[in-house]
Every structure is written in structure tokens, then in C-alpha cells.
Design an enzyme around this catalytic site. Structure first.
Site, PDB file in Angstrom:
ATOM      1  N   HIS A   1       0.987  -1.312   0.057  1.00 40.45           N
ATOM      2  CA  HIS A   1      -0.723  -0.381   0.192  1.00 40.45           C
ATOM      3  C   HIS A   1       0.728   1.355   0.108  1.00 40.45           C
ATOM      4  O   HIS A   1       1.750   1.170   0.853  1.00 40.45           O
ATOM      5  CB  HIS A   1      -0.949   0.342   1.509  1.00 40.45           C
ATOM      6  CG  HIS A   1      -0.222  -0.336   2.534  1.00 40.45           C
ATOM      7  ND1 HIS A   1       0.085   1.387   3.180  1.00 40.45           N
ATOM      8  CD2 HIS A   1       0.018  -1.104   3.439  1.00 40.45           C
ATOM      9  CE1 HIS A   1       0.457   0.502   4.236  1.00 40.45           C
ATOM     10  NE2 HIS A   1       1.043  -0.458   4.344  1.00 40.45           N
ATOM     11  N   ASP A   2       0.786   2.114  -1.011  1.00 35.71           N
ATOM     12  CA  ASP A   2       1.122   2.877  -0.921  1.00 35.71           C
ATOM     13  C   ASP A   2       2.719   3.594  -1.507  1.00 35.71           C
ATOM     14  O   ASP A   2       3.167   4.597  -0.926  1.00 35.71           O
ATOM     15  CB  ASP A   2       1.070   4.216   0.651  1.00 35.71           C
ATOM     16  CG  ASP A   2      -0.395   4.433   0.912  1.00 35.71           C
ATOM     17  OD1 ASP A   2      -1.492   5.215   0.927  1.00 35.71           O
ATOM     18  OD2 ASP A   2      -0.567   3.296   2.520  1.00 35.71           O
TER      19      ASP A   2
ATOM     20  N   GLY B   1       5.355  -1.027   2.826  1.00 32.08           N
ATOM     21  CA  GLY B   1       4.496   0.431   2.724  1.00 32.08           C
ATOM     22  C   GLY B   1       5.161   1.232   2.550  1.00 32.08           C
ATOM     23  O   GLY B   1       5.509   1.649   3.227  1.00 32.08           O
TER      24      GLY B   1
END
Length: 262
Positions: free
Chosen positions: A121-122, A139
């Protein structure tokens, strides 16, 4: 009409360009948008709020757009955005973002992403990147343009890798890797500069000489990082065609909150 295999499950709300091909047993969710010329391999699952650009080739068994592996995630409408011209090989997993960051996991253009790569994520990936087999990005990792990460390399959360940097096989990055620098080991240690990569991208001998000088300043003269930054700042204006390279290095170091690979 898109070329959809009869065994594929494509939600009627998904937006697929007219020439997209979808292989057997693929599953595509309602909030997915796929651009012209892209192909989706057999058994892929593409879900969440995922946007895929043009001319991407996604091989079989990939999982794109699933919820982030973050216990704080509570179903917020975050995204995965993939650019144009990417090759994504078998068994890759790319997750959507979280509201603790910008809410978007973003992949640029013309990247070559080999099998079993995980993009958490991200993460934000630039363009012209090569990720060899089983590279794992935690992440919030940021990769600049033209980065190469060797097979089985792992990158700690929030680490940044500068443009044109490169790692060897099984490298562990827990600190930022500056632009142009090659690293290897567990933990990573700086080895030199990505000279061959720069040459292939049209860097002149004069520009490469300045990059080498920056590397010596950071790694070969026994300077603290603060001292090295002052020395690098003095390089500005010494070679007109390398001005942007010096600026790139200085800007990267100014934001190296985790420290850099030394």
C-alpha cells in the site's frame, strides 16, 4: 467489444477499452478501468478502485487492487493506479493505498516487473523501473525512475530509492538509497555508481564524471552526511550538463529522514 474469454467474470460496471483482452477465469471487479491495448492473463483478479492505463501486459495469476495489508485499513475508498506500457509477470500482488498516506498506490510507465513481486500500500513507483523476481516492497516505499532492484531484494517501509540506483541479488534496504548509487548486501552497503546504466541512457563522460565525484564525496572521503552535503552543494555550476544531477542528489539527501545507505 473487448475480447473476454467466456470463463472470465467481468462485472458489468467495469470499464474496459474496446480492444482489451481478458484471459480464462480472470475476475474483474466493478470499480476497475482498463485502457486501450492492455491484456489481462488467465486467473488474474483485479479488484478495488483500480485504474490500468494503455498497452499493459499483465500475465496470469496476478492480484491487483486488493485491500492493503494494514490492520488500520477500514474499507476506505483508496486506489491503485497503473500507467502505460508496463509488463507485470506472474503472481504479482499490488495493493491499494491507505488514508494514512495519499490513499493511492501508483505505478508509472514502461516498467518491467518480474514474477512474485509485491508492491504494498501507498508505494509510488516511477517509470522505466526493473524489479527482478520476488522483489518485496513494504508500504510507503518510493522508487525513482530507472531504478533496478535485483532478485529477492526487500525494501523496508517508508524507504526511498533515488533515480538510476541499483541493488544486487538479495539486498535488504532499510535506509534510503541515493540516486545513481549501487548497493548490495544484508544490510545494504554502497558499492559504486550505476555507470553502465547511465551510459546506456546517454549520459556523457562529463556527466558521469560528476556523478563519480558525488559518490566519492558521499562514500570515500570519510565525511559526515552534513559535510558531504556542503561539498556537493559546491559542485553546482562546475559542469553545466550535470547541474540537474547535482540538484537531484541534493534534493534527495535533504529529504532522507531514514538516513542513507553508507
Amino acid at each position: 467489444m473487448a475480447q473476454i474469454h467466456p470463463t472470465a467474470l467481468v462485472d458489468p460496471k467495469a470499464e474496459l477499452a474496446a480492444d482489451v483482452s481478458v484471459g480464462p477465469y480472470a475476475v474483474i471487479g466493478p470499480d476497475v478501468c482498463i485502457g486501450e491495448g492492455s491484456s489481462i492473463g488467465a486467473h488474474c483478479v483485479i479488484e478495488g478502485r483500480t485504474t490500468i492505463g494503455r498497452n499493459n501486459r499483465i500475465f496470469q495469476f496476478c492480484s491487483l487492487g486488493a485491500a492493503p495489508q494494514d490492520k488500520k485499513y477500514a474499507g476506505e475508498p483508496t486506489q491503485l493506479v497503473i500507467g502505460d506500457g508496463n509488463t507485470i509477470r506472474e503472481f504479482c500482488t499490488f495493493n491499494t493505498g491507505t488514508v494514512q498516506d495519499a490513499g493511492v498506490t501508483r505505478i508509472g510507465d514502461d516498467n518491467w516487473i518480474m514474477a512474485y513481486v509485491h508492491v504494498a500500500h501507498d508505494c509510488v513507483l516511477g517509470s522505466h523501473i526493473i524489479l527482478a523476481n520476488a522483489v518485496q516492497l513494504a508500504g510507503h516505499v518510493h522508487l525513482g525512475d530507472w531504478v533496478f532492484l535485483g532478485g529477492l531484494s526487500g525494501v523496508h517501509q517508508f524507504v526511498r530509492v533515488g533515480p538510476h540506483a541499483m541493488t544486487g541479488f538479495q539486498t535488504r534496504l532499510s535506509q534510503d538509497l541515493p540516486p545513481f548509487v549501487t548497493a548490495a548486501g544484508n544490510p545494504a552497503e554502497a558499492q559504486g555508481i550505476n555507470q553502465e546504466g547511465l551510459r546506456r541512457r546517454g549520459y556523457t563522460p562529463e556527466r558521469i564524471a560528476v556523478v563519480k565525484q558525488m559518490h566519492r564525496t558521499l562514500y570515500r572521503r570519510g565525511l559526515t552526511l552534513a559535510q558531504a552535503k556542503d561539498e556537493l552543494a559546491a559542485l553546482q555550476g562546475t559542469a553545466a550538463d550535470a547541474q540537474a544531477d547535482v540538484r537531484l542528489m541534493l534534493d534527495f539527501l535533504a529529504n532522507a529522514e531514514r538516513g542513507i545507505v553508507r
